[in-house]
Design an enzyme around this catalytic site. Structure first.
Site, PDB file in Angstrom:
ATOM      1  N   GLU A 149      -5.256  -5.394  10.768  1.00  0.00           N
ATOM      2  CA  GLU A 149      -4.106  -4.404  10.718  1.00  0.00           C
ATOM      3  C   GLU A 149      -4.452  -3.678  12.094  1.00  0.00           C
ATOM      4  O   GLU A 149      -5.340  -2.682  12.127  1.00  0.00           O
ATOM      5  CB  GLU A 149      -4.190  -3.443   9.757  1.00  0.00           C
TER       6      GLU A 149
ATOM      7  N   SER B  71       3.307  -2.124  10.447  1.00  0.00           N
ATOM      8  CA  SER B  71       5.017  -1.937  10.508  1.00  0.00           C
ATOM      9  C   SER B  71       5.712  -3.503   9.983  1.00  0.00           C
ATOM     10  O   SER B  71       6.714  -3.706  10.574  1.00  0.00           O
ATOM     11  CB  SER B  71       5.440  -1.706  11.781  1.00  0.00           C
TER      12      SER B  71
ATOM     13  N   HIS C 224      -9.654   0.261   5.055  1.00  0.00           N
ATOM     14  CA  HIS C 224      -8.316   0.645   5.631  1.00  0.00           C
ATOM     15  C   HIS C 224      -8.504   1.657   6.887  1.00  0.00           C
ATOM     16  O   HIS C 224      -9.508   2.585   6.861  1.00  0.00           O
ATOM     17  CB  HIS C 224      -7.376   1.398   4.592  1.00  0.00           C
TER      18      HIS C 224
ATOM     19  N   GLU D 153      -6.989   4.083   8.017  1.00  0.00           N
ATOM     20  CA  GLU D 153      -7.044   5.627   7.934  1.00  0.00           C
ATOM     21  C   GLU D 153      -8.295   6.051   7.094  1.00  0.00           C
ATOM     22  O   GLU D 153      -8.464   7.286   7.392  1.00  0.00           O
ATOM     23  CB  GLU D 153      -5.742   5.723   6.767  1.00  0.00           C
TER      24      GLU D 153
ATOM     25  N   GLY E 242       2.677  -1.094   4.218  1.00  0.00           N
ATOM     26  CA  GLY E 242       2.878   0.207   3.826  1.00  0.00           C
ATOM     27  C   GLY E 242       4.276   0.666   3.699  1.00  0.00           C
ATOM     28  O   GLY E 242       4.477   0.443   2.473  1.00  0.00           O
ATOM     29  N   GLY E 243       4.919   1.486   4.703  1.00  0.00           N
ATOM     30  CA  GLY E 243       6.078   2.003   4.393  1.00  0.00           C
ATOM     31  C   GLY E 243       7.086   1.450   3.753  1.00  0.00           C
ATOM     32  O   GLY E 243       7.767   1.727   2.904  1.00  0.00           O
TER      33      GLY E 243
ATOM     34  N   ASN F  17       0.833  -1.403  -0.058  1.00  0.00           N
ATOM     35  CA  ASN F  17      -0.036   0.046   0.038  1.00  0.00           C
ATOM     36  C   ASN F  17       0.824   1.362   0.107  1.00  0.00           C
ATOM     37  O   ASN F  17       1.456   1.755   1.186  1.00  0.00           O
ATOM     38  CB  ASN F  17      -0.970  -0.005   1.365  1.00  0.00           C
ATOM     39  N   TRP F  18       0.941   1.823  -1.096  1.00  0.00           N
ATOM     40  CA  TRP F  18       1.820   3.053  -1.300  1.00  0.00           C
ATOM     41  C   TRP F  18       1.071   4.454  -0.568  1.00  0.00           C
ATOM     42  O   TRP F  18       1.989   5.352  -0.526  1.00  0.00           O
ATOM     43  CB  TRP F  18       2.137   3.531  -2.778  1.00  0.00           C
ATOM     44  N   LYS F  19      -0.034   4.195  -0.152  1.00  0.00           N
ATOM     45  CA  LYS F  19      -0.494   5.244   0.446  1.00  0.00           C
ATOM     46  C   LYS F  19      -0.545   6.515  -0.458  1.00  0.00           C
ATOM     47  O   LYS F  19      -0.386   6.627  -1.876  1.00  0.00           O
ATOM     48  CB  LYS F  19      -0.007   5.541   1.896  1.00  0.00           C
TER      49      LYS F  19
ATOM     50  N   GLY G 288       2.234   2.217  10.404  1.00  0.00           N
ATOM     51  CA  GLY G 288       3.096   3.250  10.555  1.00  0.00           C
ATOM     52  C   GLY G 288       3.918   3.790  11.800  1.00  0.00           C
ATOM     53  O   GLY G 288       4.495   5.000  11.878  1.00  0.00           O
TER      54      GLY G 288
HETATM   55  C1  PEP Z   1      -0.855   0.080   6.033  1.00  0.00           C
HETATM   56  O1  PEP Z   1      -0.742   1.305   5.338  1.00  0.00           O
HETATM   57  O2  PEP Z   1      -1.708  -0.361   5.671  1.00  0.00           O
HETATM   58  C2  PEP Z   1       0.179  -0.391   6.720  1.00  0.00           C
HETATM   59  C3  PEP Z   1       0.585  -1.346   7.315  1.00  0.00           C
HETATM   60  O3  PEP Z   1       1.409   0.375   7.073  1.00  0.00           O
HETATM   61  P1  PEP Z   1       2.860   0.218   7.356  1.00  0.00           P
HETATM   62  O4  PEP Z   1       3.494  -0.966   6.980  1.00  0.00           O
HETATM   63  O5  PEP Z   1       3.594   1.486   7.314  1.00  0.00           O
HETATM   64  O6  PEP Z   1       2.420   0.002   9.082  1.00  0.00           O
END
Ligand code: PEP
Length: 253
Positions: A167, A212, A95, A97, A233-234, A9-11, A173
């Site tokens: 999640e 993470s 998600h 967010e 994500g990151g 997930n590039w957000k 994040g």
């Molecule tokens: C996400 O954006 O769904 C996520 C899990 O981010 P990260 O891996 O950065 O915690």
């Protein structure tokens, strides 16, 4: 054995130039024959580019969100059929967010899930509790509520074409990852909840962990029996990190 999935997930990150470089590097690093599904989720405006750049590759493309309505006067929204039209195969719904920052409730998430399936997209349904909810021992109640809303609207059979992503909000994040045991406990709970309605669907349902995930912790998380890969994500913005995570998922297979 369930085929593992690694979803990036590039957000709201990237540019045409940076995406091109990242996808080219990923294509070089990920062997085409790997026994896992790898999906990238760029922002809407880069989806068509990503589909074109990955045309000869085994990587698939998905969107980070979708409108619950099929089409019409919904300024700023993007419908599921449009995503399918530009070559997406997957879409993230619910998600944290979106739930937290854009006030998406369980009913809206369930409608987005329906819209995705209706257009032939695979929904990746995100579920997870906040830190306060975990501390109050409400984790199971929260994820059950989030899951049940989607089952109630769409039926259990719809989960034969869907993916779940657990999640925990406190791990997204933040650099703070659920322990493998914590992840496994919630994944097993979610699977058992589906199993109560359809054992066969539960057996085949892929449940991803997100929060993470990095190259250094993926193998441990993916070694758990009910963790079928990751929503990343990151770390999905680094080809090296993402490749390590994919390698850990491939070992699980
Ligand atoms: C996400 O954006 O769904 C996520 C899990 O981010 P990260 O891996 O950065 O915690």
């Amino acid at each position: 054995m369930r085929r593992p999935v690694v979803a990036g997930n590039w957000k709201m990150h990237g540019s045409r130039r940076a995406n091109k470089a990242l996808l080219a590097e990923l294509e070089l690093q990920l062997p085409p024959q790997w026994p896992i599904d790898v999906v990238v989720f760029p922002p809407y405006v880069y989806l068509a580019d990503a589909v074109r750049l990955l045309a000869e590759s085994s990587l698939a493309v998905g969107a980070q969100d979708v409108c619950a309505e099929p089409d019409g006067a919904f300024t700023g929204q993007v419908g599921a059929a449009m995503l399918k039209d530009v070559g997406c195969c997957y879409v993230i719904v619910g998600h944290s967010e979106r739930r937290r920052l854009y006030h998406e409730d369980d009913a809206l998430v369930a409608r987005k899930f329906a819209a995705a399936l209706g257009a032939g997209l695979t929904p990746v349904l995100c579920l997870g509790e906040s830190l306060a909810e975990r501390d109050a021992h409400k984790t199971e109640a929260v994820v059950a509520r989030q899951l049940d809303a989607v089952i109630a609207m769409n039926g259990i059979a719809s989960f034969s074409d869907a993916i779940l992503a657990y999640e925990p909000v406190w791990a997204i994040g933040t650099g703070r990852t659920a322990s493998p045991d914590q992840a496994q406990a919630v994944h097993a709970f979610l699977r058992s909840r589906v199993e109560a309605q359809d054992a066969n669907i539960a057996r085949h349902l892929r449940v991803l962990y997100g929060g993470s995930v990095k190259g250094g912790n993926a193998a441990e998380l993916f070694s758990m029996p009910d963790v079928d890969g990751g929503l990343v994500g990151g770390a999905s913005l680094s080809a090296d990190e993402f490749q390590q995570i994919c390698a850990a998922a491939a070992v699980r297979h």
